[in-house]
Design a protein around this motif. Structure first.
Motif, mmCIF file in Angstrom:
data_model
loop_
_atom_site.group_PDB
_atom_site.id
_atom_site.type_symbol
_atom_site.label_atom_id
_atom_site.label_comp_id
_atom_site.label_asym_id
_atom_site.label_seq_id
_atom_site.Cartn_x
_atom_site.Cartn_y
_atom_site.Cartn_z
ATOM 1 N N ILE A 94 -0.584 -70.055 -54.338
ATOM 2 C CA ILE A 94 -1.886 -69.907 -53.684
ATOM 3 C C ILE A 94 -1.732 -69.743 -52.170
ATOM 4 C CG2 ILE A 94 -4.045 -71.119 -53.181
ATOM 5 C CD1 ILE A 94 -3.874 -72.326 -55.976
ATOM 6 N N ILE A 95 -0.764 -70.372 -51.582
ATOM 7 C CA ILE A 95 -0.603 -70.353 -50.128
ATOM 8 C C ILE A 95 -0.148 -68.976 -49.626
ATOM 9 C CG2 ILE A 95 0.659 -71.388 -48.202
ATOM 10 C CD1 ILE A 95 0.745 -73.953 -49.907
ATOM 11 N N GLY A 96 0.670 -68.257 -50.385
ATOM 12 C CA GLY A 96 1.164 -66.944 -49.969
ATOM 13 C C GLY A 96 0.063 -65.937 -49.705
ATOM 14 N N PRO A 97 -0.841 -65.701 -50.656
ATOM 15 C CA PRO A 97 -1.939 -64.771 -50.383
ATOM 16 C C PRO A 97 -2.859 -65.228 -49.251
ATOM 17 C CG PRO A 97 -1.698 -65.055 -52.736
ATOM 18 C CD PRO A 97 -0.792 -66.049 -52.073
ATOM 19 N N VAL A 98 -3.091 -66.531 -49.140
ATOM 20 C CA VAL A 98 -3.922 -67.040 -48.049
ATOM 21 C C VAL A 98 -3.239 -66.757 -46.712
ATOM 22 C CG1 VAL A 98 -4.881 -69.128 -47.003
ATOM 23 C CG2 VAL A 98 -5.073 -68.776 -49.465
ATOM 24 N N LEU A 99 -1.924 -66.956 -46.637
ATOM 25 C CA LEU A 99 -1.184 -66.634 -45.412
ATOM 26 C C LEU A 99 -1.287 -65.150 -45.088
ATOM 27 C CD1 LEU A 99 2.088 -68.741 -45.743
ATOM 28 C CD2 LEU A 99 0.263 -69.025 -44.070
ATOM 29 N N TYR A 100 -1.185 -64.310 -46.108
ATOM 30 C CA TYR A 100 -1.289 -62.873 -45.861
ATOM 31 C C TYR A 100 -2.652 -62.512 -45.278
ATOM 32 C CZ TYR A 100 -2.008 -57.953 -46.450
ATOM 33 O OH TYR A 100 -2.329 -56.644 -46.201
ATOM 34 N N PHE A 101 -3.715 -63.015 -45.891
ATOM 35 C CA PHE A 101 -5.048 -62.664 -45.424
ATOM 36 C C PHE A 101 -5.360 -63.251 -44.047
ATOM 37 C CE2 PHE A 101 -5.994 -61.872 -50.027
ATOM 38 C CZ PHE A 101 -6.221 -60.515 -49.873
ATOM 39 N N THR A 102 -4.720 -64.345 -43.662
ATOM 40 C CA THR A 102 -4.986 -64.924 -42.354
ATOM 41 C C THR A 102 -4.018 -64.431 -41.271
ATOM 42 O OG1 THR A 102 -3.670 -66.882 -42.894
ATOM 43 C CG2 THR A 102 -6.048 -67.013 -43.270
ATOM 44 N N LEU A 103 -2.754 -64.230 -41.620
ATOM 45 C CA LEU A 103 -1.756 -63.875 -40.607
ATOM 46 C C LEU A 103 -1.257 -62.428 -40.690
ATOM 47 C CD1 LEU A 103 0.510 -67.042 -40.744
ATOM 48 C CD2 LEU A 103 -1.304 -66.541 -39.119
ATOM 49 N N GLY A 104 -1.153 -61.882 -41.872
ATOM 50 C CA GLY A 104 -0.474 -60.600 -42.030
ATOM 51 C C GLY A 104 -1.358 -59.378 -42.006
ATOM 52 N N ARG A 105 -2.582 -59.507 -42.446
ATOM 53 C CA ARG A 105 -3.464 -58.337 -42.553
ATOM 54 C C ARG A 105 -3.869 -57.872 -41.173
ATOM 55 N NH1 ARG A 105 -9.131 -58.914 -45.444
ATOM 56 N NH2 ARG A 105 -9.632 -59.794 -43.426
ATOM 57 N N MET B 244 -3.506 -63.531 -55.731
ATOM 58 C CA MET B 244 -2.258 -62.770 -55.718
ATOM 59 C C MET B 244 -2.531 -61.286 -55.967
ATOM 60 S SD MET B 244 1.225 -63.210 -57.952
ATOM 61 C CE MET B 244 0.434 -62.778 -59.474
ATOM 62 N N ILE B 245 -3.372 -60.971 -56.935
ATOM 63 C CA ILE B 245 -3.672 -59.577 -57.238
ATOM 64 C C ILE B 245 -4.410 -58.918 -56.078
ATOM 65 C CG2 ILE B 245 -5.060 -58.085 -58.742
ATOM 66 C CD1 ILE B 245 -4.276 -60.036 -61.047
ATOM 67 N N ALA B 246 -5.376 -59.621 -55.488
ATOM 68 C CA ALA B 246 -6.110 -59.069 -54.344
ATOM 69 C C ALA B 246 -5.171 -58.806 -53.165
ATOM 70 C CB ALA B 246 -7.231 -60.011 -53.937
ATOM 71 N N ALA B 247 -4.274 -59.745 -52.902
ATOM 72 C CA ALA B 247 -3.324 -59.572 -51.796
ATOM 73 C C ALA B 247 -2.373 -58.413 -52.076
ATOM 74 C CB ALA B 247 -2.537 -60.857 -51.564
ATOM 75 N N LEU B 248 -1.857 -58.313 -53.293
ATOM 76 C CA LEU B 248 -0.924 -57.228 -53.615
ATOM 77 C C LEU B 248 -1.600 -55.866 -53.544
ATOM 78 C CD1 LEU B 248 1.133 -58.821 -56.517
ATOM 79 C CD2 LEU B 248 1.910 -58.332 -54.192
ATOM 80 N N VAL B 249 -2.829 -55.774 -54.007
ATOM 81 C CA VAL B 249 -3.554 -54.507 -53.913
ATOM 82 C C VAL B 249 -3.732 -54.123 -52.448
ATOM 83 C CG1 VAL B 249 -5.831 -53.450 -54.277
ATOM 84 C CG2 VAL B 249 -4.709 -54.676 -56.144
ATOM 85 N N HIS B 250 -4.113 -55.073 -51.624
ATOM 86 C CA HIS B 250 -4.300 -54.786 -50.200
ATOM 87 C C HIS B 250 -2.974 -54.433 -49.539
ATOM 88 C CE1 HIS B 250 -5.405 -55.339 -45.983
ATOM 89 N NE2 HIS B 250 -6.624 -55.037 -46.402
ATOM 90 N N ILE B 251 -1.919 -55.119 -49.894
ATOM 91 C CA ILE B 251 -0.593 -54.849 -49.317
ATOM 92 C C ILE B 251 -0.148 -53.433 -49.632
ATOM 93 C CG2 ILE B 251 1.859 -55.420 -49.540
ATOM 94 C CD1 ILE B 251 0.938 -58.384 -49.844
ATOM 95 N N PHE B 252 -0.310 -52.998 -50.867
ATOM 96 C CA PHE B 252 0.196 -51.684 -51.252
ATOM 97 C C PHE B 252 -0.736 -50.532 -50.862
ATOM 98 C CE2 PHE B 252 2.731 -54.315 -54.216
ATOM 99 C CZ PHE B 252 3.961 -53.980 -53.687
ATOM 100 N N ARG B 253 -1.978 -50.820 -50.494
ATOM 101 C CA ARG B 253 -2.882 -49.757 -50.050
ATOM 102 C C ARG B 253 -2.814 -49.522 -48.546
ATOM 103 N NH1 ARG B 253 -8.471 -50.456 -53.481
ATOM 104 N NH2 ARG B 253 -7.587 -49.776 -55.455
ATOM 105 N N HIS B 254 -2.398 -50.499 -47.784
ATOM 106 C CA HIS B 254 -2.367 -50.373 -46.333
ATOM 107 C C HIS B 254 -0.928 -50.325 -45.835
ATOM 108 C CE1 HIS B 254 -6.391 -51.885 -47.180
ATOM 109 N NE2 HIS B 254 -6.736 -51.211 -46.107
#
Length: 66
Positions: A52-63, A22-32
């Motif tokens: 757990i599924i939310g950050p995994v979805l972000y890294f696979t679909l949203g980034r 969650m922290i890794a995903a939020l940091v990436h979300i707010f930096r990009h």
């Protein structure tokens, strides 16, 4: 309460994994500023509230690929 102590060896690594993702995903979300799908607010909410599924979805679909 005794049953909780039986599950702690399983729960603690899962909690640490969930918080780390969650922290890794939020940091990436707010930096990009660009995302493949959705926007910053949507991915922030998904990453926080879908464990757990939310950050995994972000890294696979949203980034986006930059």
């Amino acid at each position: 309460m005794e049953n909780l102590h039986d599950y702690l060896p399983i729960l603690i690594p899962l909690i640490v994994l969930q918080l780390g993702l969650m922290i890794a995903a939020l940091v990436h979300i707010f930096r990009h500023k660009s995302y493949r799908m959705g926007n910053r607010i949507l991915w922030g909410i998904i990453s926080i509230f879908i464990s757990i599924i939310g950050p995994v979805l972000y890294f696979t679909l949203g980034r986006s690929e930059e």
